[in-house]
Design an enzyme around this catalytic site. Sequence first.
Site, mmCIF file in Angstrom:
data_model
loop_
_atom_site.group_PDB
_atom_site.id
_atom_site.type_symbol
_atom_site.label_atom_id
_atom_site.label_comp_id
_atom_site.label_asym_id
_atom_site.label_seq_id
_atom_site.Cartn_x
_atom_site.Cartn_y
_atom_site.Cartn_z
ATOM 1 N N GLU A 41 -4.945 2.021 2.900
ATOM 2 C CA GLU A 41 -4.934 0.786 3.676
ATOM 3 C C GLU A 41 -5.021 1.080 5.165
ATOM 4 O O GLU A 41 -5.730 0.403 5.911
ATOM 5 C CB GLU A 41 -3.661 -0.002 3.351
ATOM 6 C CG GLU A 41 -3.638 -1.432 3.896
ATOM 7 C CD GLU A 41 -3.056 -1.549 5.300
ATOM 8 O OE1 GLU A 41 -3.115 -2.646 5.874
ATOM 9 O OE2 GLU A 41 -2.564 -0.533 5.860
ATOM 10 N N GLU A 42 -4.305 2.110 5.587
ATOM 11 C CA GLU A 42 -4.160 2.376 7.015
ATOM 12 C C GLU A 42 -5.458 2.808 7.699
ATOM 13 O O GLU A 42 -5.593 2.667 8.910
ATOM 14 C CB GLU A 42 -3.085 3.448 7.244
ATOM 15 C CG GLU A 42 -1.671 3.028 6.853
ATOM 16 C CD GLU A 42 -1.062 2.016 7.797
ATOM 17 O OE1 GLU A 42 -1.755 1.565 8.731
ATOM 18 O OE2 GLU A 42 0.112 1.669 7.603
ATOM 19 N N HIS B 12 0.830 -1.211 0.000
ATOM 20 C CA HIS B 12 0.000 0.000 0.000
ATOM 21 C C HIS B 12 0.856 1.248 0.000
ATOM 22 O O HIS B 12 1.964 1.282 0.555
ATOM 23 C CB HIS B 12 -1.001 0.000 1.160
ATOM 24 C CG HIS B 12 -0.416 0.011 2.534
ATOM 25 N ND1 HIS B 12 -0.032 1.168 3.181
ATOM 26 C CD2 HIS B 12 -0.173 -0.998 3.409
ATOM 27 C CE1 HIS B 12 0.406 0.884 4.395
ATOM 28 N NE2 HIS B 12 0.352 -0.430 4.562
ATOM 29 N N ASP C 69 3.279 -6.723 3.631
ATOM 30 C CA ASP C 69 2.908 -5.789 4.693
ATOM 31 C C ASP C 69 2.682 -6.560 5.984
ATOM 32 O O ASP C 69 1.908 -6.161 6.836
ATOM 33 C CB ASP C 69 1.628 -5.042 4.276
ATOM 34 C CG ASP C 69 1.228 -3.941 5.253
ATOM 35 O OD1 ASP C 69 2.117 -3.385 5.918
ATOM 36 O OD2 ASP C 69 0.025 -3.651 5.349
ATOM 37 N N HIS D 117 4.191 2.267 13.055
ATOM 38 C CA HIS D 117 3.186 3.191 13.604
ATOM 39 C C HIS D 117 3.743 4.007 14.767
ATOM 40 O O HIS D 117 2.983 4.473 15.619
ATOM 41 C CB HIS D 117 1.916 2.449 14.033
ATOM 42 C CG HIS D 117 1.124 1.887 12.890
ATOM 43 N ND1 HIS D 117 -0.217 1.613 12.977
ATOM 44 C CD2 HIS D 117 1.485 1.551 11.630
ATOM 45 C CE1 HIS D 117 -0.646 1.123 11.827
ATOM 46 N NE2 HIS D 117 0.381 1.081 10.999
ATOM 47 N N ASP E 172 -0.012 4.384 1.196
ATOM 48 C CA ASP E 172 -0.200 5.376 2.268
ATOM 49 C C ASP E 172 0.578 4.997 3.518
ATOM 50 O O ASP E 172 0.941 3.834 3.732
ATOM 51 C CB ASP E 172 -1.684 5.543 2.598
ATOM 52 C CG ASP E 172 -2.346 4.247 3.060
ATOM 53 O OD1 ASP E 172 -2.016 3.175 2.510
ATOM 54 O OD2 ASP E 172 -3.197 4.296 3.968
#
Length: 369
Positions: free
Chosen positions: A137-138, A74, A160, A341, A76
Amino acid sequence: MKIDVVKEFMALASLNSPSRKEAVVAEYLIEKLKRMGLDVQVDDSAPRSGSDTGNLIVRLPGTAPGPTILLCAHMDTVGPTNGMKPVLRDGVITSNGETVLGADDKAGIAIILAVLADLLADRPPHGPVEVAFTVQEEIGLFGSKGLTSELKADFGYVLDGDGEVGTVNHQAPSKVDLDFLVEGKAAHAGMCPEEGINAIVAAAGAIARLRVGRLDAQTTSNVGTISGGNARNIVPDRAEVAIEIRSTDQTRLEREVQAVLDAFQQAAMASGARVSVKREVPFETFTIAETHPAVANVFKAARSLGIEPRLRASGGGMDANIFNAKGLPCVGLGIGLEEPHSPAERIQVAQLEAGVRLVRAILAEALYR
Protein backbone atom coordinates in the site's frame (compact mmCIF):
# COMPACT_ATOMS: atom_id res chain seq x y z
CA MET A 1 -10.93 -17.27 21.54
CA LYS A 2 -10.71 -13.58 22.43
CA ILE A 3 -7.97 -11.21 21.29
CA ASP A 4 -6.52 -8.40 23.37
CA VAL A 5 -6.15 -5.69 20.74
CA VAL A 6 -3.21 -4.05 22.54
CA LYS A 7 -1.19 -7.26 22.86
CA GLU A 8 -2.08 -8.16 19.29
CA PHE A 9 -0.88 -4.83 17.99
CA MET A 10 2.37 -5.07 19.96
CA ALA A 11 3.02 -8.51 18.45
CA LEU A 12 2.31 -7.32 14.91
CA ALA A 13 4.40 -4.17 15.32
CA SER A 14 7.36 -6.35 16.32
CA LEU A 15 7.34 -7.93 12.85
CA ASN A 16 9.50 -6.25 10.20
CA SER A 17 7.41 -5.92 7.02
CA PRO A 18 8.43 -3.09 4.71
CA SER A 19 6.78 -2.99 1.30
CA ARG A 20 7.46 -6.10 -0.81
CA LYS A 21 8.49 -8.01 2.35
CA GLU A 22 5.08 -8.67 3.89
CA ALA A 23 5.32 -12.49 4.01
CA VAL A 24 6.27 -12.54 7.70
CA VAL A 25 3.01 -10.77 8.58
CA ALA A 26 1.01 -12.86 6.11
CA GLU A 27 2.30 -16.10 7.68
CA TYR A 28 1.51 -14.79 11.16
CA LEU A 29 -2.02 -13.86 10.10
CA ILE A 30 -2.68 -17.14 8.31
CA GLU A 31 -1.73 -19.11 11.41
CA LYS A 32 -3.77 -16.83 13.69
CA LEU A 33 -6.86 -16.90 11.49
CA LYS A 34 -6.74 -20.65 11.03
CA ARG A 35 -6.61 -21.07 14.82
CA MET A 36 -9.78 -18.99 14.89
CA GLY A 37 -11.38 -21.48 12.52
CA LEU A 38 -11.33 -19.23 9.46
CA ASP A 39 -10.24 -20.09 5.94
CA VAL A 40 -7.65 -17.79 4.39
CA GLN A 41 -7.17 -17.28 0.68
CA VAL A 42 -3.83 -15.97 -0.60
CA ASP A 43 -4.34 -14.47 -4.03
CA ASP A 44 -1.84 -14.95 -6.86
CA SER A 45 -0.87 -11.29 -7.26
CA ALA A 46 2.69 -11.69 -5.93
CA PRO A 47 4.39 -12.50 -9.27
CA ARG A 48 3.02 -9.27 -10.72
CA SER A 49 3.30 -7.02 -7.69
CA GLY A 50 6.82 -8.08 -6.70
CA SER A 51 5.87 -8.83 -3.10
CA ASP A 52 6.97 -12.01 -1.36
CA THR A 53 3.30 -12.83 -0.69
CA GLY A 54 -0.12 -12.20 -2.13
CA ASN A 55 -3.04 -10.36 -0.56
CA LEU A 56 -5.02 -12.26 2.07
CA ILE A 57 -8.80 -12.65 1.82
CA VAL A 58 -10.97 -13.93 4.67
CA ARG A 59 -14.74 -14.36 4.66
CA LEU A 60 -17.02 -14.72 7.68
CA PRO A 61 -20.64 -15.75 6.99
CA GLY A 62 -23.34 -13.57 8.48
CA THR A 63 -25.55 -14.54 11.39
CA ALA A 64 -28.34 -12.14 10.39
CA PRO A 65 -29.57 -10.45 7.19
CA GLY A 66 -27.42 -7.53 6.20
CA PRO A 67 -25.08 -6.19 3.52
CA THR A 68 -21.70 -7.79 2.98
CA ILE A 69 -19.14 -5.42 4.48
CA LEU A 70 -15.44 -5.23 3.61
CA LEU A 71 -12.84 -4.52 6.29
CA CYS A 72 -9.35 -3.75 4.96
CA ALA A 73 -5.89 -2.98 6.31
CA HIS A 74 -2.45 -3.21 4.71
CA MET A 75 0.42 -5.41 5.89
CA ASP A 76 3.39 -3.25 4.84
CA THR A 77 5.00 -0.37 6.68
CA VAL A 78 6.48 2.75 5.13
CA GLY A 79 9.99 1.72 6.21
CA PRO A 80 11.78 -1.22 7.83
CA THR A 81 11.39 -1.81 11.57
CA ASN A 82 13.99 -4.52 11.98
CA GLY A 83 14.74 -5.10 15.66
CA MET A 84 12.18 -2.54 16.84
CA LYS A 85 10.17 -3.47 19.93
CA PRO A 86 7.16 -1.26 20.64
CA VAL A 87 7.10 0.56 23.96
CA LEU A 88 3.92 0.93 26.06
CA ARG A 89 4.09 3.76 28.55
CA ASP A 90 1.27 5.73 30.20
CA GLY A 91 -1.34 4.39 27.81
CA VAL A 92 0.60 5.29 24.64
CA ILE A 93 2.46 2.90 22.34
CA THR A 94 5.58 4.20 20.57
CA SER A 95 8.59 2.78 18.78
CA ASN A 96 12.07 2.91 20.25
CA GLY A 97 12.47 6.24 18.44
CA GLU A 98 14.78 4.87 15.75
CA THR A 99 12.16 3.61 13.27
CA VAL A 100 8.50 4.07 12.54
CA LEU A 101 6.16 2.21 14.87
CA GLY A 102 4.16 0.62 12.06
CA ALA A 103 0.77 1.48 13.54
CA ASP A 104 0.18 2.47 9.93
CA ASP A 105 -1.32 0.00 9.39
CA LYS A 106 -0.78 -2.77 11.92
CA ALA A 107 -3.18 -1.00 14.26
CA GLY A 108 -5.83 -1.52 11.60
CA ILE A 109 -4.93 -5.21 11.33
CA ALA A 110 -5.09 -5.67 15.11
CA ILE A 111 -8.52 -4.03 15.30
CA ILE A 112 -9.87 -6.28 12.54
CA LEU A 113 -8.48 -9.41 14.21
CA ALA A 114 -10.02 -8.45 17.55
CA VAL A 115 -13.39 -7.81 15.89
CA LEU A 116 -13.33 -11.17 14.09
CA ALA A 117 -12.50 -12.94 17.35
CA ASP A 118 -15.36 -11.17 19.12
CA LEU A 119 -17.83 -12.09 16.37
CA LEU A 120 -16.82 -15.75 16.54
CA ALA A 121 -16.87 -15.91 20.33
CA ASP A 122 -19.96 -13.83 21.11
CA ARG A 123 -22.04 -14.66 18.02
CA PRO A 124 -23.76 -11.25 17.87
CA PRO A 125 -26.09 -10.59 14.91
CA HIS A 126 -24.05 -9.39 11.92
CA GLY A 127 -24.12 -9.60 8.17
CA PRO A 128 -21.43 -11.26 6.04
CA VAL A 129 -17.94 -9.85 6.56
CA GLU A 130 -15.18 -9.84 3.99
CA VAL A 131 -11.62 -8.99 5.02
CA ALA A 132 -8.68 -7.96 2.81
CA PHE A 133 -5.14 -7.66 4.13
CA THR A 134 -3.19 -6.03 1.30
CA VAL A 135 0.46 -5.66 0.31
CA GLN A 136 2.47 -2.69 -0.94
CA GLU A 137 0.00 0.00 0.00
CA GLU A 138 2.73 2.41 1.00
CA ILE A 139 4.53 2.45 -2.34
CA GLY A 140 1.59 2.78 -4.70
CA LEU A 141 -1.48 0.82 -3.52
CA PHE A 142 -0.21 -2.09 -5.58
CA GLY A 143 -1.86 -4.78 -3.47
CA SER A 144 -5.39 -3.48 -3.92
CA LYS A 145 -4.68 -2.64 -7.56
CA GLY A 146 -3.51 -6.19 -8.26
CA LEU A 147 -6.07 -8.03 -6.15
CA THR A 148 -7.09 -11.12 -8.10
CA SER A 149 -9.83 -12.38 -5.77
CA GLU A 150 -13.30 -11.06 -6.55
CA LEU A 151 -14.69 -9.06 -3.66
CA LYS A 152 -18.40 -9.49 -3.00
CA ALA A 153 -18.88 -6.66 -0.49
CA ASP A 154 -21.62 -4.05 -0.89
CA PHE A 155 -19.43 -1.39 0.70
CA GLY A 156 -16.42 -1.26 2.96
CA TYR A 157 -14.10 0.34 5.46
CA VAL A 158 -10.35 0.80 5.17
CA LEU A 159 -8.89 1.02 8.67
CA ASP A 160 -6.07 3.30 7.61
CA GLY A 161 -7.67 6.71 7.79
CA ASP A 162 -6.71 10.09 9.21
CA GLY A 163 -7.97 11.23 12.58
CA GLU A 164 -9.24 9.78 15.81
CA VAL A 165 -11.71 6.92 16.06
CA GLY A 166 -15.05 8.27 14.81
CA THR A 167 -13.48 10.10 11.87
CA VAL A 168 -14.75 9.11 8.43
CA ASN A 169 -12.46 9.88 5.50
CA HIS A 170 -15.19 10.19 2.89
CA GLN A 171 -12.99 11.91 0.33
CA ALA A 172 -9.44 11.50 -0.92
CA PRO A 173 -7.57 13.13 -3.81
CA SER A 174 -6.37 12.11 -7.22
CA LYS A 175 -2.59 12.11 -7.57
CA VAL A 176 -0.50 12.83 -10.65
CA ASP A 177 3.20 11.92 -10.68
CA LEU A 178 5.44 13.84 -13.09
CA ASP A 179 8.98 12.55 -13.65
CA PHE A 180 11.00 15.08 -15.67
CA LEU A 181 14.23 14.43 -17.54
CA VAL A 182 16.09 17.62 -18.47
CA GLU A 183 18.93 17.07 -20.97
CA GLY A 184 21.61 19.66 -21.55
CA LYS A 185 25.15 19.41 -22.89
CA ALA A 186 28.30 18.43 -20.98
CA ALA A 187 31.43 20.59 -21.07
CA HIS A 188 34.49 21.32 -18.95
CA ALA A 189 33.34 23.72 -16.24
CA GLY A 190 36.64 25.64 -16.16
CA MET A 191 37.96 25.49 -19.72
CA CYS A 192 34.84 25.88 -21.86
CA PRO A 193 31.65 26.24 -19.81
CA GLU A 194 30.11 28.36 -22.58
CA GLU A 195 30.00 25.24 -24.75
CA GLY A 196 27.78 23.42 -22.25
CA ILE A 197 24.12 23.58 -21.33
CA ASN A 198 23.60 23.15 -17.59
CA ALA A 199 20.67 20.75 -17.10
CA ILE A 200 20.54 21.36 -13.33
CA VAL A 201 20.30 25.12 -13.80
CA ALA A 202 17.54 24.63 -16.38
CA ALA A 203 15.65 22.38 -13.97
CA ALA A 204 16.15 24.90 -11.16
CA GLY A 205 14.73 27.61 -13.39
CA ALA A 206 11.60 25.54 -13.89
CA ILE A 207 11.27 24.76 -10.20
CA ALA A 208 11.61 28.45 -9.32
CA ARG A 209 8.47 29.12 -11.37
CA LEU A 210 6.34 26.61 -9.47
CA ARG A 211 3.85 26.98 -6.67
CA VAL A 212 4.49 24.28 -4.08
CA GLY A 213 2.97 23.18 -0.80
CA ARG A 214 -0.73 23.68 -0.10
CA LEU A 215 -2.13 25.58 -3.05
CA ASP A 216 -5.74 25.67 -1.82
CA ALA A 217 -8.03 23.64 0.43
CA GLN A 218 -8.19 20.83 -2.12
CA THR A 219 -4.83 20.92 -3.89
CA THR A 220 -1.18 20.30 -2.99
CA SER A 221 2.03 20.20 -5.01
CA ASN A 222 5.48 18.95 -4.08
CA VAL A 223 8.93 18.75 -5.63
CA GLY A 224 10.08 15.48 -4.10
CA THR A 225 13.53 14.73 -5.52
CA ILE A 226 16.10 16.25 -7.87
CA SER A 227 19.27 14.59 -9.07
CA GLY A 228 21.89 15.11 -11.75
CA GLY A 229 25.47 15.84 -12.61
CA ASN A 230 28.61 13.71 -12.46
CA ALA A 231 31.33 15.92 -11.05
CA ARG A 232 31.97 19.43 -9.78
CA ASN A 233 34.06 20.36 -12.83
CA ILE A 234 31.61 19.13 -15.49
CA VAL A 235 28.66 21.13 -16.77
CA PRO A 236 25.84 18.64 -16.06
CA ASP A 237 24.06 17.31 -19.10
CA ARG A 238 21.25 15.60 -17.23
CA ALA A 239 18.86 16.37 -14.36
CA GLU A 240 15.89 14.40 -13.09
CA VAL A 241 13.06 15.91 -11.07
CA ALA A 242 10.15 14.07 -9.41
CA ILE A 243 7.00 16.10 -8.74
CA GLU A 244 3.54 15.20 -7.51
CA ILE A 245 0.25 17.10 -7.58
CA ARG A 246 -2.86 16.08 -5.64
CA SER A 247 -6.40 17.43 -5.66
CA THR A 248 -9.97 16.36 -5.07
CA ASP A 249 -10.99 18.80 -7.82
CA GLN A 250 -10.15 17.40 -11.24
CA THR A 251 -10.22 20.81 -12.94
CA ARG A 252 -7.77 22.29 -10.43
CA LEU A 253 -5.59 19.21 -10.69
CA GLU A 254 -5.28 19.48 -14.47
CA ARG A 255 -4.69 23.22 -14.29
CA GLU A 256 -1.80 22.77 -11.88
CA VAL A 257 -0.34 19.86 -13.87
CA GLN A 258 -0.36 22.05 -16.97
CA ALA A 259 1.33 24.88 -15.07
CA VAL A 260 4.16 22.55 -14.08
CA LEU A 261 4.52 21.23 -17.64
CA ASP A 262 4.60 24.80 -18.99
CA ALA A 263 7.26 25.83 -16.47
CA PHE A 264 9.61 23.07 -17.56
CA GLN A 265 9.03 23.72 -21.26
CA GLN A 266 9.71 27.43 -20.84
CA ALA A 267 12.85 26.83 -18.80
CA ALA A 268 14.14 24.35 -21.35
CA MET A 269 13.52 26.73 -24.25
CA ALA A 270 15.25 29.58 -22.42
CA SER A 271 18.38 27.51 -21.76
CA GLY A 272 18.53 25.43 -24.92
CA ALA A 273 17.95 22.19 -22.98
CA ARG A 274 15.53 19.42 -23.90
CA VAL A 275 12.85 18.16 -21.55
CA SER A 276 10.74 15.02 -21.50
CA VAL A 277 8.22 13.86 -18.91
CA LYS A 278 6.61 10.64 -17.76
CA ARG A 279 3.12 11.12 -16.33
CA GLU A 280 1.33 8.58 -14.14
CA VAL A 281 -1.89 8.61 -12.11
CA PRO A 282 -1.38 6.25 -9.14
CA PHE A 283 -4.91 6.79 -7.85
CA GLU A 284 -8.05 8.79 -8.50
CA THR A 285 -10.27 10.84 -6.24
CA PHE A 286 -13.44 9.62 -4.58
CA THR A 287 -16.22 11.21 -2.55
CA ILE A 288 -18.81 9.21 -0.62
CA ALA A 289 -21.95 11.13 0.36
CA GLU A 290 -22.90 11.50 4.00
CA THR A 291 -26.19 9.76 3.23
CA HIS A 292 -24.50 6.61 1.89
CA PRO A 293 -24.80 3.63 4.27
CA ALA A 294 -20.99 3.42 4.48
CA VAL A 295 -21.00 6.83 6.18
CA ALA A 296 -24.41 6.86 7.83
CA ASN A 297 -23.73 3.60 9.68
CA VAL A 298 -20.53 5.02 11.17
CA PHE A 299 -22.34 8.11 12.43
CA LYS A 300 -25.06 6.02 14.11
CA ALA A 301 -22.57 3.55 15.54
CA ALA A 302 -20.25 6.24 16.88
CA ARG A 303 -23.06 8.14 18.58
CA SER A 304 -24.33 4.93 20.16
CA LEU A 305 -20.91 4.69 21.84
CA GLY A 306 -20.78 8.32 22.91
CA ILE A 307 -18.25 9.20 20.19
CA GLU A 308 -18.94 12.31 18.13
CA PRO A 309 -18.34 11.37 14.47
CA ARG A 310 -17.01 13.73 11.85
CA LEU A 311 -16.31 13.78 8.15
CA ARG A 312 -12.79 14.52 7.01
CA ALA A 313 -11.19 14.70 3.58
CA SER A 314 -7.85 12.90 3.48
CA GLY A 315 -4.85 14.34 1.71
CA GLY A 316 -3.35 10.91 1.15
CA GLY A 317 -4.18 7.97 -1.03
CA MET A 318 -5.38 4.71 0.47
CA ASP A 319 -6.73 1.36 -0.66
CA ALA A 320 -10.19 2.97 -0.59
CA ASN A 321 -9.20 4.98 -3.69
CA ILE A 322 -8.66 1.76 -5.62
CA PHE A 323 -11.77 -0.01 -4.35
CA ASN A 324 -13.93 3.00 -5.23
CA ALA A 325 -12.39 3.10 -8.72
CA LYS A 326 -13.37 -0.56 -9.09
CA GLY A 327 -16.97 0.21 -8.13
CA LEU A 328 -16.85 -0.85 -4.47
CA PRO A 329 -17.86 2.11 -2.26
CA CYS A 330 -15.35 2.47 0.59
CA VAL A 331 -14.39 5.07 3.16
CA GLY A 332 -11.39 5.34 5.44
CA LEU A 333 -11.84 5.04 9.19
CA GLY A 334 -9.63 7.06 11.50
CA ILE A 335 -7.89 4.81 14.01
CA GLY A 336 -6.05 7.40 16.06
CA LEU A 337 -2.61 7.35 14.45
CA GLU A 338 -0.36 10.22 15.48
CA GLU A 339 2.63 11.38 13.42
CA PRO A 340 2.70 8.37 11.07
CA HIS A 341 5.66 7.91 8.70
CA SER A 342 8.08 9.19 11.35
CA PRO A 343 10.02 7.79 14.32
CA ALA A 344 7.62 9.81 16.53
CA GLU A 345 4.66 7.70 15.35
CA ARG A 346 2.42 6.63 18.23
CA ILE A 347 -1.06 5.41 19.08
CA GLN A 348 -3.06 5.51 22.27
CA VAL A 349 -4.32 2.29 23.83
CA ALA A 350 -7.73 3.97 24.20
CA GLN A 351 -7.90 4.49 20.42
CA LEU A 352 -7.17 0.83 19.68
CA GLU A 353 -9.88 -0.28 22.09
CA ALA A 354 -12.35 2.30 20.78
CA GLY A 355 -11.63 1.12 17.22
CA VAL A 356 -12.74 -2.41 18.10
CA ARG A 357 -15.95 -1.14 19.72
CA LEU A 358 -16.73 1.10 16.78
CA VAL A 359 -16.28 -1.56 14.09
CA ARG A 360 -18.49 -3.97 16.04
CA ALA A 361 -21.13 -1.25 16.34
CA ILE A 362 -20.90 -0.47 12.62
CA LEU A 363 -21.61 -4.10 11.76
CA ALA A 364 -24.61 -4.07 14.09
CA GLU A 365 -25.98 -0.82 12.62
CA ALA A 366 -25.70 -2.19 9.07
CA LEU A 367 -28.20 -5.00 9.65
CA TYR A 368 -31.42 -4.92 7.64
CA ARG A 369 -34.33 -3.88 9.83
